[in-house]
Design an enzyme around this catalytic site. Structure first.
Site, PDB file in Angstrom:
ATOM      1  N   ASP A  14      33.910 -26.766 -42.242  1.00 35.17           N
ATOM      2  CA  ASP A  14      34.398 -25.590 -41.500  1.00 35.17           C
ATOM      3  C   ASP A  14      34.097 -24.326 -42.314  1.00 35.17           C
ATOM      4  OD1 ASP A  14      35.781 -23.870 -39.860  1.00 35.17           O
ATOM      5  OD2 ASP A  14      37.738 -24.815 -40.142  1.00 35.17           O
ATOM      6  N   ARG A  15      32.808 -24.070 -42.553  1.00 28.67           N
ATOM      7  CA  ARG A  15      32.396 -22.998 -43.469  1.00 28.67           C
ATOM      8  C   ARG A  15      32.480 -21.612 -42.829  1.00 28.67           C
ATOM      9  NH1 ARG A  15      31.207 -19.233 -45.684  1.00 28.67           N
ATOM     10  NH2 ARG A  15      29.977 -18.869 -47.570  1.00 28.67           N
ATOM     11  N   LYS A  16      32.445 -21.566 -41.501  1.00 36.24           N
ATOM     12  CA  LYS A  16      32.513 -20.272 -40.790  1.00 36.24           C
ATOM     13  C   LYS A  16      31.544 -19.251 -41.388  1.00 36.24           C
ATOM     14  CE  LYS A  16      37.259 -20.661 -39.077  1.00 36.24           C
ATOM     15  NZ  LYS A  16      37.803 -21.825 -39.801  1.00 36.24           N
ATOM     16  N   LYS A  21      37.168 -32.877 -40.825  1.00 39.00           N
ATOM     17  CA  LYS A  21      36.821 -31.474 -41.055  1.00 39.00           C
ATOM     18  C   LYS A  21      37.247 -31.085 -42.464  1.00 39.00           C
ATOM     19  CE  LYS A  21      39.043 -27.755 -39.229  1.00 39.00           C
ATOM     20  NZ  LYS A  21      39.183 -26.875 -40.404  1.00 39.00           N
ATOM     21  N   GLY A  59      45.492 -30.628 -38.493  1.00 38.17           N
ATOM     22  CA  GLY A  59      45.632 -30.601 -39.944  1.00 38.17           C
ATOM     23  C   GLY A  59      47.030 -31.001 -40.354  1.00 38.17           C
ATOM     24  N   ARG A  60      47.908 -29.996 -40.518  1.00 37.96           N
ATOM     25  CA  ARG A  60      49.242 -30.258 -41.068  1.00 37.96           C
ATOM     26  C   ARG A  60      50.105 -31.141 -40.180  1.00 37.96           C
ATOM     27  NH1 ARG A  60      49.982 -24.008 -42.042  1.00 37.96           N
ATOM     28  NH2 ARG A  60      48.432 -24.090 -40.369  1.00 37.96           N
ATOM     29  N   ALA A  94      29.054 -16.234 -41.657  1.00 37.81           N
ATOM     30  CA  ALA A  94      29.228 -14.968 -40.921  1.00 37.81           C
ATOM     31  C   ALA A  94      28.308 -13.867 -41.432  1.00 37.81           C
ATOM     32  CB  ALA A  94      30.686 -14.507 -41.021  1.00 37.81           C
ATOM     33  N   ASP A  95      27.188 -14.214 -42.084  1.00 35.04           N
ATOM     34  CA  ASP A  95      26.363 -13.184 -42.730  1.00 35.04           C
ATOM     35  C   ASP A  95      24.968 -13.140 -42.097  1.00 35.04           C
ATOM     36  OD1 ASP A  95      25.517 -11.281 -44.685  1.00 35.04           O
ATOM     37  OD2 ASP A  95      26.927 -12.157 -46.104  1.00 35.04           O
ATOM     38  N   TYR A 147      50.122 -23.584 -31.772  1.00 36.14           N
ATOM     39  CA  TYR A 147      49.805 -24.974 -31.459  1.00 36.14           C
ATOM     40  C   TYR A 147      50.012 -25.296 -29.982  1.00 36.14           C
ATOM     41  CZ  TYR A 147      49.851 -25.832 -36.507  1.00 36.14           C
ATOM     42  OH  TYR A 147      49.585 -25.799 -37.848  1.00 36.14           O
TER      43      TYR A 147
HETATM   44  P1  BMP Z   1      46.437 -26.870 -38.923  1.00 36.62           P
HETATM   45  O1  BMP Z   1      46.379 -27.967 -37.822  1.00 36.62           O
HETATM   46  O2  BMP Z   1      47.053 -27.370 -40.198  1.00 36.62           O
HETATM   47  O3  BMP Z   1      47.025 -25.591 -38.427  1.00 36.62           O
HETATM   48  O4  BMP Z   1      44.909 -26.587 -39.355  1.00 36.62           O
HETATM   49  C1  BMP Z   1      43.985 -26.022 -38.467  1.00 36.62           C
HETATM   50  C2  BMP Z   1      42.607 -25.984 -39.077  1.00 36.62           C
HETATM   51  O5  BMP Z   1      41.691 -25.477 -38.112  1.00 36.62           O
HETATM   52  C3  BMP Z   1      42.457 -25.121 -40.317  1.00 36.62           C
HETATM   53  O6  BMP Z   1      41.542 -25.758 -41.199  1.00 36.62           O
HETATM   54  C4  BMP Z   1      41.822 -23.824 -39.813  1.00 36.62           C
HETATM   55  O7  BMP Z   1      40.947 -23.260 -40.769  1.00 36.62           O
HETATM   56  C5  BMP Z   1      41.037 -24.288 -38.602  1.00 36.62           C
HETATM   57  N1  BMP Z   1      40.933 -23.307 -37.493  1.00 36.62           N
HETATM   58  C6  BMP Z   1      42.060 -22.849 -36.813  1.00 36.62           C
HETATM   59  O8  BMP Z   1      43.189 -23.252 -37.098  1.00 36.62           O
HETATM   60  N2  BMP Z   1      41.893 -21.962 -35.765  1.00 36.62           N
HETATM   61  C7  BMP Z   1      40.673 -21.482 -35.384  1.00 36.62           C
HETATM   62  O9  BMP Z   1      40.579 -20.732 -34.435  1.00 36.62           O
HETATM   63  C8  BMP Z   1      39.527 -21.943 -36.073  1.00 36.62           C
HETATM   64  C9  BMP Z   1      39.683 -22.855 -37.118  1.00 36.62           C
HETATM   65  O10 BMP Z   1      38.618 -23.318 -37.756  1.00 36.62           O
END
Ligand code: BMP
Length: 276
Positions: free
Chosen positions: A96-98, A65, A242-243, A100-101, A224
């Site tokens: 993951d462009r989201k 992503k 992600g992180r 919205a327009d 999380y």
């Molecule tokens: P991380 O695991 O580091 O928290 O990253 C989560 C990723 O998922 C980010 O890129 C964020 O933009 C995306 N995301 C999210 O965390 N929650 C949502 O509800 C929708 C997302 O796209």
């Protein structure tokens, strides 16, 4: 009723046969082939770091992503390298462009601009807030290219607004375009929402962010849950991490170990769900 179709108890490979959209089919097939329901979200600002993370986690993921607008030194070479990595390591790409327009604007944002997202992203996502016209606009670009769309039906953040009637309306929008809308960004399965008749075999892909094994939040609203909670209990299909994978620094061995750990955990959670 025992013969009601339930995606939660079907294998990824069996489910690939139910999808007509090429991106959905390809994703389910690669999940089965690589034994991975892990999508790594590569949210870093430098091209070299972005490509190094992808090359390191590539063997363990079904999907990468991206947030391509985060990258400071973006150029077309980056896209060529991303495509090459996707072929070498056998994964799909989700931007993951989201969107919205209005339909006309998202059509331009998807096909044009610096990033030309439709050229390289197998999957993109959109907020349902503008209504069905957003799907029509994106489909006019994406369908001829065999792309797939996910609607954001729910979010992972504390106190978000994508709940209740909003989520129901998102599912109804998806049902109008099953050729292009392949599923949702959500925190649980969506087939039973707004409909109590699942016997016609509806099958959505549920991709779920907000997944972590070591911490519960990030101090900025993110929440999380573990792969077991997300895959086995909530019945989602893909964990987006992600992180949790690269958040502890640039050491590639540490990143590889985390990717292997999340892949193993996500796959075990899926096998546990099937055996239930
Ligand atoms: P991380 O695991 O580091 O928290 O990253 C989560 C990723 O998922 C980010 O890129 C964020 O933009 C995306 N995301 C999210 O965390 N929650 C949502 O509800 C929708 C997302 O796209």
């Amino acid at each position: 009723m025992s013969n009601v179709y339930d995606p939660k108890s079907s294998s990824y490979v069996d489910r690939s046969k139910r999808h007509s959209n090429g991106a959905a089919k390809a994703l389910l097939e690669v999940m089965d082939r690589k034994k991975s329901n892990l999508c790594v979200s590569v949210d870093v600002a430098q091209k070299q770091s972005f490509l190094t993370i992808i090359d390191t986690v590539g063997p363990y993921v079904c999907l990468i992503k991206t947030h391509v607008d985060i990258i400071e030194d973006f150029d077309d070479q980056l896209l060529a390298e991303l495509k090459a990595l996707s072929e070498r390591h056998d994964f799909l790409i989700f931007e993951d462009r989201k969107f919205a327009d209005i339909g006309n604007t998202v059509k331009l944002q998807y096909a044009k601009g610096v990033h030309k997202i439709a050229n390289w992203a197998h999957i993109v996502n959109a907020h349902p807030v503008p209504g069905p016209s957003i799907v029509e606009g994106l489909a006019s670009v994406g369908l001829p290219l065999g792309r797939g769309l996910l609607l954001l039906a729910e979010m992972s953040t504390k106190d978000n607004l994508a709940t209740g009637e909003y989520t129901t309306r998102a599912v109804q929008m998806a049902r109008q375009r099953p050729d292009f809308v392949i599923g949702f960004i959500a925190q649980r399965r969506m087939e039973t929402i707004g409909s109590h008749d699942t016997s016609h075999g509806e099958d959505f892909l549920i991709l779920t962010p907000g997944v972590g094994l070591d911490v519960q939040g990030d101090g900025m609203g993110q929440q999380y849950r573990t792969p077991k909670h997300v895959i086995t209990e909530a019945g989602c299909d893909v964990i987006i991490v992600g992180r949790g994978i690269y958040g502890n620094g640039d050491d590639v061995d540490a990143i590889r170990k985390q990717a292997q750990r999340y892949q193993a955990d996500g796959w075990k959670a899926y096998l546990d769900r099937l055996s239930k």
